[in-house]
Design an enzyme around this catalytic site. Structure first.
Site, short mmCIF file in Angstrom:
data_model
loop_
_atom_site.label_atom_id
_atom_site.label_comp_id
_atom_site.label_asym_id
_atom_site.label_seq_id
_atom_site.Cartn_x
_atom_site.Cartn_y
_atom_site.Cartn_z
N ARG A 58 0.80 -1.22 0.00
CA ARG A 58 0.00 0.00 0.00
C ARG A 58 0.84 1.27 0.00
NH1 ARG A 58 -4.20 -2.29 4.31
NH2 ARG A 58 -2.18 -2.55 5.26
N GLU A 95 4.14 -10.13 13.69
CA GLU A 95 3.47 -10.56 14.91
C GLU A 95 3.88 -11.98 15.29
OE1 GLU A 95 -1.03 -10.55 16.77
OE2 GLU A 95 -0.71 -9.98 14.68
#
Length: 170
Positions: A58, A95
């Protein structure tokens, strides 16, 4: 223009408790997308910029049009193995593990002034890694510009003295 009106918030995505900020609703609206890029251009107008770098994916949809608006080049920062030429790489934490970002060795010349542009500043890990890549090539990071900043995640703190501009803050 209130850009928050064009950003959809999706609860419990990608997991329970997360309120995902979906920019696709802004991107599909031509006038809103154009106004957002123009507003970001105004936020960085005082910076001396030679090139914009944007992390996959993005960062491309924010960085490339911002580069066009400013009349400078665009450098894609990709995941490892995605660029065809000789690259430099840096690890970053996910994560649940690690990944690598890469940039072509000849993408940024020593001393070039680089603005990093991306859709979102959250924890700052991707942008911190992007800064390291630019610095490995001898570039000078003069700022970082984001469509959205999640200020409660304190991503700015990982960017040290890099000036940060955010169009929308949650």
């Amino acid at each position: 223009m209130n850009f928050k009106d064009y950003i959809r918030v999706i609860p419990d995505f990608p997991k329970p408790g997360i309120r995902f900020k979906d920019i696709t609703t802004l991107l599909k609206n031509g006038p809103a997308y154009q106004a957002a890029i123009e507003a970001m251009k105004q936020q960085v107008a005082e910076l001396e910029i030679d090139v914009i770098a944007g992390p996959e994916a993005r960062g491309f949809v924010i960085g490339a049009p911002l580069a066009l608006a400013l009349g400078v080049g665009f450098v894609p920062i990709r995941k490892s193995g995605k660029l065809p030429g000789e690259t430099v790489e840096a690890d970053y934490d996910l994560e649940y593990g690690k990944d690598k970002l890469a940039v072509h060795k000849d993408a940024i010349a020593p001393g070039q002034k680089v603005l990093i542009a991306d859709d979102l500043l959250a924890t700052g890990g991707t942008i911190e890694t992007t800064v390291k890549l630019i610095q490995k090539l001898g570039g000078e990071v003069v700022g970082a510009a984001f469509l959205i900043e999640l200020s409660y995640l304190q991503g700015r703190s990982k960017l040290g003295s890099v000036p940060v501009r955010s169009l929308v803050t949650f």
